[in-house]
Design a protein around this motif. Structure first.
Motif, PDB file in Angstrom:
ATOM      1  N   ILE A 192      24.730  31.447  48.696  1.00 31.71           N
ATOM      2  CA  ILE A 192      23.582  31.587  49.634  1.00 31.71           C
ATOM      3  C   ILE A 192      23.951  30.724  51.158  1.00 31.71           C
ATOM      4  CG2 ILE A 192      21.154  31.137  50.072  1.00 31.71           C
ATOM      5  CD1 ILE A 192      20.681  31.324  47.249  1.00 31.71           C
ATOM      6  N   VAL A 193      24.267  31.636  51.858  1.00 31.22           N
ATOM      7  CA  VAL A 193      24.180  31.035  53.354  1.00 31.22           C
ATOM      8  C   VAL A 193      22.550  30.458  53.872  1.00 31.22           C
ATOM      9  CG1 VAL A 193      24.959  31.365  55.670  1.00 31.22           C
ATOM     10  CG2 VAL A 193      26.326  32.628  53.835  1.00 31.22           C
ATOM     11  N   GLN A 194      22.828  29.266  54.274  1.00 31.71           N
ATOM     12  CA  GLN A 194      21.384  28.755  54.535  1.00 31.71           C
ATOM     13  C   GLN A 194      21.425  27.877  55.795  1.00 31.71           C
ATOM     14  OE1 GLN A 194      20.173  26.455  51.174  1.00 31.71           O
ATOM     15  NE2 GLN A 194      22.142  25.309  51.072  1.00 31.71           N
ATOM     16  N   THR A 195      20.151  27.987  56.402  1.00 31.04           N
ATOM     17  CA  THR A 195      20.133  26.927  57.659  1.00 31.04           C
ATOM     18  C   THR A 195      20.092  25.625  57.099  1.00 31.04           C
ATOM     19  OG1 THR A 195      17.782  27.136  57.699  1.00 31.04           O
ATOM     20  CG2 THR A 195      19.111  28.736  59.021  1.00 31.04           C
ATOM     21  N   ALA A 196      20.124  24.575  58.175  1.00 25.06           N
ATOM     22  CA  ALA A 196      19.990  23.239  57.754  1.00 25.06           C
ATOM     23  C   ALA A 196      18.810  22.760  57.079  1.00 25.06           C
ATOM     24  CB  ALA A 196      19.956  22.431  59.084  1.00 25.06           C
ATOM     25  N   ASP A 197      17.684  23.472  57.258  1.00 26.93           N
ATOM     26  CA  ASP A 197      16.403  23.316  56.462  1.00 26.93           C
ATOM     27  C   ASP A 197      16.218  24.115  55.322  1.00 26.93           C
ATOM     28  OD1 ASP A 197      15.965  25.898  57.662  1.00 26.93           O
ATOM     29  OD2 ASP A 197      13.900  25.102  58.472  1.00 26.93           O
ATOM     30  N   GLY A 198      17.213  24.888  54.869  1.00 24.89           N
ATOM     31  CA  GLY A 198      17.329  25.523  53.650  1.00 24.89           C
ATOM     32  C   GLY A 198      16.830  27.166  53.766  1.00 24.89           C
ATOM     33  N   LYS A 199      16.483  27.459  54.958  1.00 24.89           N
ATOM     34  CA  LYS A 199      16.286  28.825  55.137  1.00 24.89           C
ATOM     35  C   LYS A 199      17.441  29.926  54.629  1.00 24.89           C
ATOM     36  CE  LYS A 199      14.816  32.794  58.430  1.00 24.89           C
ATOM     37  NZ  LYS A 199      14.612  32.917  59.633  1.00 24.89           N
ATOM     38  N   PRO A 200      17.336  30.688  53.748  1.00 22.30           N
ATOM     39  CA  PRO A 200      18.499  31.635  53.233  1.00 22.30           C
ATOM     40  C   PRO A 200      18.727  32.791  54.491  1.00 22.30           C
ATOM     41  CG  PRO A 200      16.700  32.160  51.845  1.00 22.30           C
ATOM     42  CD  PRO A 200      16.111  31.101  52.932  1.00 22.30           C
ATOM     43  N   THR A 201      20.056  33.144  54.789  1.00 23.48           N
ATOM     44  CA  THR A 201      20.066  33.812  55.680  1.00 23.48           C
ATOM     45  C   THR A 201      21.059  35.204  55.279  1.00 23.48           C
ATOM     46  OG1 THR A 201      22.106  32.621  56.701  1.00 23.48           O
ATOM     47  CG2 THR A 201      20.185  32.225  57.681  1.00 23.48           C
ATOM     48  N   GLU A 202      21.891  34.615  54.110  1.00 17.55           N
ATOM     49  CA  GLU A 202      22.787  35.741  53.556  1.00 17.55           C
ATOM     50  C   GLU A 202      22.973  35.555  52.295  1.00 17.55           C
ATOM     51  OE1 GLU A 202      23.576  39.024  53.192  1.00 17.55           O
ATOM     52  OE2 GLU A 202      24.105  39.188  55.609  1.00 17.55           O
ATOM     53  N   ILE A 203      23.653  36.403  51.440  1.00 16.40           N
ATOM     54  CA  ILE A 203      23.917  36.161  50.030  1.00 16.40           C
ATOM     55  C   ILE A 203      25.400  36.773  50.056  1.00 16.40           C
ATOM     56  CG2 ILE A 203      23.736  36.721  47.834  1.00 16.40           C
ATOM     57  CD1 ILE A 203      20.680  36.819  48.013  1.00 16.40           C
ATOM     58  N   GLU A 204      26.149  36.119  49.587  1.00 19.49           N
ATOM     59  CA  GLU A 204      27.910  36.402  49.731  1.00 19.49           C
ATOM     60  C   GLU A 204      28.541  36.104  48.147  1.00 19.49           C
ATOM     61  OE1 GLU A 204      28.816  34.915  54.464  1.00 19.49           O
ATOM     62  OE2 GLU A 204      29.388  33.812  52.461  1.00 19.49           O
ATOM     63  N   ASP A 205      29.578  36.825  48.203  1.00 22.15           N
ATOM     64  CA  ASP A 205      30.428  36.731  46.914  1.00 22.15           C
ATOM     65  C   ASP A 205      29.397  36.818  45.662  1.00 22.15           C
ATOM     66  OD1 ASP A 205      32.694  35.983  45.438  1.00 22.15           O
ATOM     67  OD2 ASP A 205      32.418  34.018  45.227  1.00 22.15           O
ATOM     68  N   LEU A 206      28.912  38.017  45.530  1.00 27.26           N
ATOM     69  CA  LEU A 206      28.003  38.505  44.512  1.00 27.26           C
ATOM     70  C   LEU A 206      29.130  38.824  43.310  1.00 27.26           C
ATOM     71  CD1 LEU A 206      24.830  38.321  44.084  1.00 27.26           C
ATOM     72  CD2 LEU A 206      25.246  40.990  44.643  1.00 27.26           C
ATOM     73  N   ARG A 207      28.560  38.347  42.199  1.00 24.94           N
ATOM     74  CA  ARG A 207      29.536  38.860  41.008  1.00 24.94           C
ATOM     75  C   ARG A 207      28.869  38.780  39.873  1.00 24.94           C
ATOM     76  NH1 ARG A 207      35.143  37.874  41.521  1.00 24.94           N
ATOM     77  NH2 ARG A 207      35.644  37.139  43.629  1.00 24.94           N
ATOM     78  N   PHE A 208      29.003  39.662  38.826  1.00 24.51           N
ATOM     79  CA  PHE A 208      28.294  40.004  37.453  1.00 24.51           C
ATOM     80  C   PHE A 208      29.483  40.048  36.441  1.00 24.51           C
ATOM     81  CE2 PHE A 208      28.784  44.522  38.364  1.00 24.51           C
ATOM     82  CZ  PHE A 208      29.071  45.061  37.149  1.00 24.51           C
ATOM     83  N   ALA A 209      28.728  39.655  35.214  1.00 28.75           N
ATOM     84  CA  ALA A 209      29.770  39.644  34.199  1.00 28.75           C
ATOM     85  C   ALA A 209      28.781  39.562  32.817  1.00 28.75           C
ATOM     86  CB  ALA A 209      30.722  38.434  34.003  1.00 28.75           C
ATOM     87  N   PRO A 210      29.185  40.494  31.803  1.00 25.93           N
ATOM     88  CA  PRO A 210      28.073  40.577  30.562  1.00 25.93           C
ATOM     89  C   PRO A 210      28.150  38.891  29.795  1.00 25.93           C
ATOM     90  CG  PRO A 210      30.106  41.699  30.129  1.00 25.93           C
ATOM     91  CD  PRO A 210      30.172  41.395  31.357  1.00 25.93           C
ATOM     92  N   LEU A 211      27.182  38.620  29.391  1.00 25.91           N
ATOM     93  CA  LEU A 211      27.012  37.454  28.212  1.00 25.91           C
ATOM     94  C   LEU A 211      27.792  37.983  27.120  1.00 25.91           C
ATOM     95  CD1 LEU A 211      24.567  36.772  30.287  1.00 25.91           C
ATOM     96  CD2 LEU A 211      23.856  35.511  28.296  1.00 25.91           C
ATOM     97  N   LEU A 212      28.584  37.001  26.441  1.00 24.24           N
ATOM     98  CA  LEU A 212      29.336  37.279  25.235  1.00 24.24           C
ATOM     99  C   LEU A 212      29.057  36.569  24.291  1.00 24.24           C
ATOM    100  CD1 LEU A 212      32.951  37.343  26.825  1.00 24.24           C
ATOM    101  CD2 LEU A 212      31.392  39.410  26.418  1.00 24.24           C
ATOM    102  N   GLY A 213      28.579  37.245  22.851  1.00 24.63           N
ATOM    103  CA  GLY A 213      28.274  36.458  21.699  1.00 24.63           C
ATOM    104  C   GLY A 213      29.512  35.582  21.393  1.00 24.63           C
ATOM    105  N   ALA A 214      29.227  34.831  20.176  1.00 24.41           N
ATOM    106  CA  ALA A 214      30.663  33.859  19.631  1.00 24.41           C
ATOM    107  C   ALA A 214      31.442  34.842  19.145  1.00 24.41           C
ATOM    108  CB  ALA A 214      29.754  32.920  18.493  1.00 24.41           C
ATOM    109  N   ASP A 215      31.217  36.014  18.820  1.00 26.15           N
ATOM    110  CA  ASP A 215      32.184  36.954  18.441  1.00 26.15           C
ATOM    111  C   ASP A 215      33.096  37.590  19.412  1.00 26.15           C
ATOM    112  OD1 ASP A 215      30.261  38.655  19.093  1.00 26.15           O
ATOM    113  OD2 ASP A 215      29.987  39.682  17.203  1.00 26.15           O
ATOM    114  N   GLY A 216      32.633  37.475  20.668  1.00 28.24           N
ATOM    115  CA  GLY A 216      33.427  38.126  21.964  1.00 28.24           C
ATOM    116  C   GLY A 216      32.828  39.367  22.369  1.00 28.24           C
ATOM    117  N   LYS A 217      31.756  40.065  21.514  1.00 32.13           N
ATOM    118  CA  LYS A 217      31.049  41.112  21.787  1.00 32.13           C
ATOM    119  C   LYS A 217      30.040  40.927  22.884  1.00 32.13           C
ATOM    120  CE  LYS A 217      31.826  43.442  17.376  1.00 32.13           C
ATOM    121  NZ  LYS A 217      31.250  43.906  16.177  1.00 32.13           N
TER     122      LYS A 217
END
Length: 346
Positions: free
Chosen positions: A108-133
């Motif tokens: 989150i790109v933000q100003t000095a007071d914390g206002k969000p101005t942009e969201i970058e480097d967005l990624r996603f991945a599935p949660l895996l169980g203990a068996d890797g599925k």
């Protein structure tokens, strides 16, 4: 959904012994680890939200000051449905979980007071169980909340009424589940679509240290109020939160001083849309307690809200407490994914 998993007496005892080895650890500092380095990047754009009340320039709402917000528009629908959030690195990074079993991270790109101005480097991945599925393949993917403790990362699965434990950090996105928290039968028997929804790790130097605090989304059929649970290595204690005007619990997080913020959401054709934030004194969260809490914020369709489900809390360089609220768009073109920032003034 698939059949609910039950722990046998032997596996329950084993799980309890396993957890007691690791549980007594304070919540870890929300630093800036590498997140989802091997995960799939997602193109996204944002729209700025400069006022909270539509058409009004007010920024002060009781003890909260609105800093600003963003609407996130991602190219992949798997990034929708954000239901749990951890704020990291002074609010400049986050890890989220979706209600269909995916991790989502971003900067989150933000100003000095914390206002969000942009969201970058967005990624996603599935949660895996203990068996890797994937949790999706295991029918355990209705993930609704996450919280960070010294013993790892904990994620609720509402339909199964389960709590999963993962290692921290989720560096690559390929980390597997470590285990599942041993839970009593009354938690397992919560309604499948209104079960464990909010989850927070007890704060350091408090009676809740080394424990998890969970709140069910809605009231059981024979009760009006919300069921709360204090889950630790020595068992589970119960408390109650007064429920008003058909608001349901969607997330919780502890403030640096030890109080807990609960996010409540109303979302139906009858009531339209609503958001409520309540604050509970940490010392009041105890076995047998019936909590009312302090109302911090209430908003409806006249404000920039959607299906508000996730809450992250961090402290900035000035020692100010910042709340980040995120909405679950249900992966629908009719809803929005919102990131809203407020500063707590006391």
């Amino acid at each position: 959904m698939g059949a609910e998993r039950r722990l046998s007496a032997g596996s329950f005892a084993l799980a309890a012994a396993f957890l007691s080895t690791f549980w007594f650890a304070a919540p870890v500092a929300a630093g800036a680890p590498e997140l989802l380095s091997d995960a799939q990047p997602v193109k996204a754009r944002t729209r700025s939200i400069d006022t909270f009340r539509i058409g009004l320039a007010d920024t002060t709402f009781g003890k909260l000051t609105f800093l600003g917000g963003l609407e996130l528009i991602a190219a992949d629908r798997k990034v929708g449905g954000l239901s749990g959030l951890i704020s990291l690195d002074g609010g400049s990074a986050f890890l989220a979980v979706t209600d269909n079993g995916h991790w989502v991270s971003g900067r989150i790109v933000q100003t000095a007071d914390g206002k969000p101005t942009e969201i970058e480097d967005l990624r996603f991945a599935p949660l895996l169980g203990a068996d890797g599925k994937t949790l999706d393949a295991r029918w355990g993917h209705d993930t609704e909340a996450l919280t960070l403790s010294g013993s790892g990362l904990y994620v609720t699965a509402e339909t199964r009424n389960d709590i999963y434990r993962y290692p921290w950090p989720i560096s690559t996105g390929k980390e597997r589940m470590i285990g599942e928290v041993a839970l009593p039968q009354d938690i397992r028997d919560l309604p499948r679509n209104t079960g464990l929804e909010a989850l927070a790790a007890g704060p350091e130097d408090s009676p809740l240290a080394g424990k998890l605090v969970a709140v069910a989304e809605s009231a059981p059929s024979d009760l009006h109020d919300l069921s709360g649970f204090i889950i630790g290595p020595d068992g589970t204690e119960r408390f109650t939160i007064r429920r008003y005007e058909r608001f349901d619990a969607t997330d919780a997080a502890f403030l640096p001083g030890g109080d807990m913020i609960l996010v409540e959401r109303r979302f139906s054709l009858r009531d339209l849309i609503g958001l409520r934030l309540r604050r509970f004194k940490g010392a009041d969260i105890a076995a047998g307690a019936v909590l009312e809490g302090e109302l911090l914020l209430e908003a409806d369709f006249n404000s920039q809200i959607d299906n508000m489900e996730a809450l992250g809390i961090h402290t900035n360089e000035n020692g100010e407490t910042i709340l980040t609220l995120v909405s679950d768009n249900n992966r629908s073109i009719l809803q929005r994914t919102l990131f809203l920032r407020f500063r707590l003034e006391d």
